[in-house]
Design a protein around this motif. Structure first.
Motif, PDB file in Angstrom:
ATOM      1  N   LEU A 134      58.799  19.516  41.920  1.00 14.80           N
ATOM      2  CA  LEU A 134      57.518  19.738  41.238  1.00 14.80           C
ATOM      3  C   LEU A 134      57.222  21.222  41.148  1.00 14.80           C
ATOM      4  N   GLY A 135      56.752  21.637  39.977  1.00 12.70           N
ATOM      5  CA  GLY A 135      56.407  23.033  39.768  1.00 12.70           C
ATOM      6  C   GLY A 135      55.255  23.143  38.795  1.00 12.70           C
ATOM      7  N   PRO A 136      54.962  24.340  38.287  1.00 17.01           N
ATOM      8  CA  PRO A 136      53.850  24.501  37.341  1.00 17.01           C
ATOM      9  C   PRO A 136      53.987  23.638  36.091  1.00 17.01           C
ATOM     10  N   GLN A 137      55.233  23.374  35.666  1.00 15.36           N
ATOM     11  CA  GLN A 137      55.406  22.561  34.461  1.00 15.36           C
ATOM     12  C   GLN A 137      55.175  21.076  34.713  1.00 15.36           C
ATOM     13  N   SER A 138      54.931  20.695  35.931  1.00 13.12           N
ATOM     14  CA  SER A 138      54.726  19.272  36.247  1.00 13.12           C
ATOM     15  C   SER A 138      53.253  18.859  36.172  1.00 13.12           C
ATOM     16  N   PHE A 139      52.347  19.786  35.925  1.00 14.07           N
ATOM     17  CA  PHE A 139      50.927  19.448  35.884  1.00 14.07           C
ATOM     18  C   PHE A 139      50.454  19.447  34.418  1.00 14.07           C
ATOM     19  N   LEU A 140      49.825  18.288  34.007  1.00 13.25           N
ATOM     20  CA  LEU A 140      49.381  18.087  32.615  1.00 13.25           C
ATOM     21  C   LEU A 140      47.866  17.901  32.607  1.00 13.25           C
ATOM     22  N   LEU A 141      47.167  18.718  31.759  1.00 12.34           N
ATOM     23  CA  LEU A 141      45.711  18.663  31.653  1.00 12.34           C
ATOM     24  C   LEU A 141      45.311  18.220  30.235  1.00 12.34           C
ATOM     25  N   SER A 142      44.245  17.389  30.126  1.00 10.04           N
ATOM     26  CA  SER A 142      43.664  16.954  28.840  1.00 10.04           C
ATOM     27  C   SER A 142      42.194  17.317  28.859  1.00 10.04           C
ATOM     28  N   LEU A 143      41.787  18.285  27.974  1.00  5.89           N
ATOM     29  CA  LEU A 143      40.422  18.810  27.971  1.00  5.89           C
ATOM     30  C   LEU A 143      39.743  18.510  26.626  1.00  5.89           C
ATOM     31  N   PRO A 144      38.402  18.256  26.593  1.00  9.71           N
ATOM     32  CA  PRO A 144      37.652  18.029  25.334  1.00  9.71           C
ATOM     33  C   PRO A 144      37.442  19.330  24.599  1.00  9.71           C
ATOM     34  N   ALA A 145      38.465  19.771  23.941  1.00 11.21           N
ATOM     35  CA  ALA A 145      38.412  21.079  23.294  1.00 11.21           C
ATOM     36  C   ALA A 145      38.232  20.996  21.788  1.00 11.21           C
TER      37      ALA A 145
END
Length: 725
Positions: A321-332
């Motif tokens: 696991l590294g920085p590329q393993s985290f996924l964010l979904s924002l109301p943009a």
């Protein structure tokens, strides 16, 4: 010449009843229900006794009248056949076929009805005389032979009668002593006790088949059994016929009952106009924000988005696991909605329905909407075999009617009115409803409106049914929690959707009577049937009291000798040739009738007597009475040309009325609301409409008037002449 069975009484031979079948009968149905032939204006119409107006078919030869009379004679309708023969002789005295028919029918009627050698009235005076001696003297007076059954007892009889016809005197003696008579020869009577075993012993029975035209045999069988107490009646449904085994008199009565009830059904045409209007307004305004935010841990190489589903990791993926393993979904993202839609839909239909009286008719204007149906069956498992429960789903499609469904049941009355039983059902296709999300199951919603009513209408009168309106308004608001609730500023964080749906249905219905119920004339509606125990086609006892029957059916009350038909078909009164013999046997000949004092004759007439009107316009006639003091009831039949004039309605004036119509005739029953001092006034008002230019009479065909004491009043009738421009 037509068929004839000389061994059978008139009207009892096997025949075919076609009261309303002109092609088979050879005659069209007249206003009174009897056989009717028609002629052009060259020959004036004449109302024959017991039937409709007879004439010559336009364009047909004069020889067709005897031919049609032969058909009537073959059907057993001897009176109508005799009228047709007489009409043919009036038009052409040299028609040998008609003269022979008149001679044959009058001879048959004389042989069937004549009893004894004299028709003079009798006066009998007996005090404690032996019964058989009374019959002996009666036999000498009438010139007949009398035989007695061995069980007839010679008991003393006391009787005083004056100026009584021979057959009526015989009936009185028989009834008073509980006896019956059977005719076993032209001038021979057998006297027997009036008991059912004796009647069955001496009564000859006949079998006759009645072929029905319109009425159902299974419906008329109950009528015949109830009226005549006939037990041997069979219904032949495949050919719609009744087979009856009974006495000749009962068969004659059954024929009259069937002819009066086997009528062609009335029919109406319904002109419909259906208008359905659908209005839809949809509006969507506001700011649409993204509605979700999310965070997810994904393995290397993952290309999907954030979801609520679980994700499988290997141990190596977890250690990598590294920085590329985290996924964010924002109301943009933000969307601006500004959408408005208006739609109008109109459905117009103009169908026509033709339906019989008291029958139901329906019409459906719309579409069939498919509906998906699913049926799930679960089969349980078995522990012994290790089988697990299984589920099977069967999917089918069903179609549902949408649109307008109308059901109508008319009841046609006699005076150009009808009652309609209406039921209207409006089914509208609604929005799509989600029934299940996983798996997705969606169905349409249906809106239904139903109206049911009963109303009375006149012929060719239009009725509008409206008000079936459905208004549906839906408002949906989507907003950001917290921010959308701020006054004024909350509109910047909200989206509002407004839907307005309006549906309206308008129905216009206009009935037009194609064929009204053919009502037979009064002589076919009312006829003599004997007493409670004895059936007969003529009155057994003359009555001097009031009667509601037409004059043609009333028993004779005059003391004059009864007329006897001659060989040429004309009536000639007989003299009292055996008056001397009757006086010697204790029978007194009748005295001369007294003179009747003359006075002002009571009158029924139309006012005005002469009338001019325009083509297509309605006009009114007043039915007036003059010198009719103490009038209690009046039965009036009005005749007119149905091709030139049309009866519209009748309105009461000084009398309450009941009206019944048939082509060319109007029958009115009038009862004064209050007696007048002079017996004069307007009884009723009749409204007609002119259809053809020319001069046409309206006549009072029959008038039976009863006074306050129940006494029949002889009246004079007057006609009116209508000039149509």
């Amino acid at each position: 010449m037509g068929r004839s069975r000389r061994g059978l009484p008139p009207g009892c031979e096997e025949g075919t009843l076609r009261s309303e079948d002109p092609d088979r009968l050879g005659a069209s149905q007249g206003a009174g229900g009897g056989a009717a032939l028609h002629r052009g204006a060259a020959v004036p119409e004449r109302e024959p006794p017991g039937g409709g107006a007879l004439g010559v078919q336009a364009g047909a030869g004069l020889g067709s009248l005897p031919h049609r009379a032969d058909k009537l004679r073959g059907l057993g309708r001897l009176e109508e056949a005799l009228d047709a023969y007489e009409r043919a002789v009036e038009l052409d005295p040299s028609l040998l076929a008609a003269l022979e028919g008149i001679t044959t029918l009058t001879q048959q009627q004389r042989a069937a009805t004549a009893l004894g050698g004299s028709s003079a009235p009798l006066t009998l005076r007996f005090q404690n005389a032996k019964l058989k001696e009374v019959f002996e003297i009666l036999a000498r007076a009438g010139g007949i032979n009398v035989l007695f059954d061995k069980e007839v007892r010679d008991e003393p009889v006391t009787i005083f009668i004056k100026d009584t016809p021979f057959e009526q005197a015989l009936n009185l003696i028989l009834s008073l002593n509980a006896l019956a008579a059977r005719r076993i020869g032209p001038d021979t009577l057998l006297i027997l006790p009036n008991t059912k075993p004796k009647q069955d012993q001496y009564q000859d029975l006949m079998i006759r088949t009645f072929y029905l035209s319109t009425a159902k045999a299974k419906d008329l069988v109950n009528l015949v059994r109830t009226m005549l107490e006939s037990k041997r009646v069979y219904v032949n449904e495949p050919i719609n016929a009744l087979v009856i085994r009974d006495t000749p008199v009962k068969l004659q009565l059954a024929e009259r009952i069937i002819l009066a009830n086997d009528r062609r059904e009335a029919e109406v045409e319904l002109d419909l106009e259906v208008l359905e209007v659908n209005r839809t307004k949809s509006e969507k305004l506001g700011v649409n924000f993204a509605k979700s935010a999310g965070f997810a841990v994904v393995p290397p190489g993952f290309t999907g988005g954030v979801s609520t589903n679980t994700t499988n990791f290997t141990y190596q993926q977890l250690t990598d696991l590294g920085p590329q393993s985290f996924l964010l979904s924002l109301p943009a993202s933000v969307l601006l909605d500004f959408f408005k839609q208006d739609s109008d839909a109109k459905t117009l239909a103009n169908p026509k329905l033709r339906v019989l009286n008291n029958r139901s008719a329906s019409i459906n204007i719309g579409d069939k909407q498919p509906i998906l149906l699913s049926t799930t069956n679960v089969l349980p498992g078995q522990a012994a075999t290790g089988a697990v429960p299984t589920t099977s789903t069967v999917t089918s499609i069903e179609f549902k009617d949408t649109g307008i469904k109308l059901t109508v049941e008319p009841t046609i009355h006699l005076v150009d009115e009808l009652t309609l039983k209406l039921k209207i059902e409006v089914t509208r296709l609604g929005d799509l409803v989600t029934l299940q999300s996983n798996p997705l199951i969606q169905q349409f919603r249906f809106g239904t409106r139903t109206a049911e009513t009963i109303l009375t209408m006149k012929n060719d009168e239009s009725v509008i049914l409206a008000g079936l309106i459905q208004d549906e308004e839906r408002k949906t608001r989507q907003t950001v929690p917290g921010l959308g609730d701020i006054p004024v500023l909350g509109a910047l964080f909200s989206t509002t959707t407004t839907d307005i749906i309006t549906t309206e249905v308008v129905l216009t219905i206009t009935p037009r009577i194609v064929r009204s119920l053919p009502v037979p004339e009064l002589s076919a509606q009312a006829f003599w049937s004997g007493t409670e125990t004895v059936y007969a086609t003529s009155p057994l006892f003359a009555s001097a009291g009031p009667t509601s029957l037409p004059p043609a059916l009333s028993p004779p009350v005059s003391s004059l000798p009864a007329p006897r038909p001659s060989a040429a078909g004309r009536s000639t009164p007989e003299g009292a040739g055996s008056a001397g013999a009757m006086g010697a046997a204790g029978v007194t000949p009748p005295a001369a009738p007294a003179e009747i004092a003359a006075g002002p004759a009571p009158t029924l007439a139309f006012r005005p007597p002469d009338l001019a009107t325009a083509l297509g316009q309605e006009f009114r006639l007043d039915l007036t009475s003059t010198q009719l003091e103490g009038l209690s009831e009046s039965l009036v039949t009005i005749a007119f040309d149905p091709q030139a004039l049309e009866f519209r309605r009748a309105a009461p004036a000084a009398a309450t009325l009941t009206a019944s119509t048939s082509p060319g005739q109007v029958a009115l029953t009038l009862r004064p609301q209050a007696p007048t001092a002079t017996g004069s006034g307007v009884l009723a008002t009749l409204v007609f409409q002119a259809k053809t230019p020319g001069d046409f009479p309206i006549t009072l065909q029959q008038a039976s008037v009863s006074g306050a004491a129940g006494k029949t009043i002889a009246v004079t009738t007057e006609r009116t002449l209508v000039h149509v421009r």
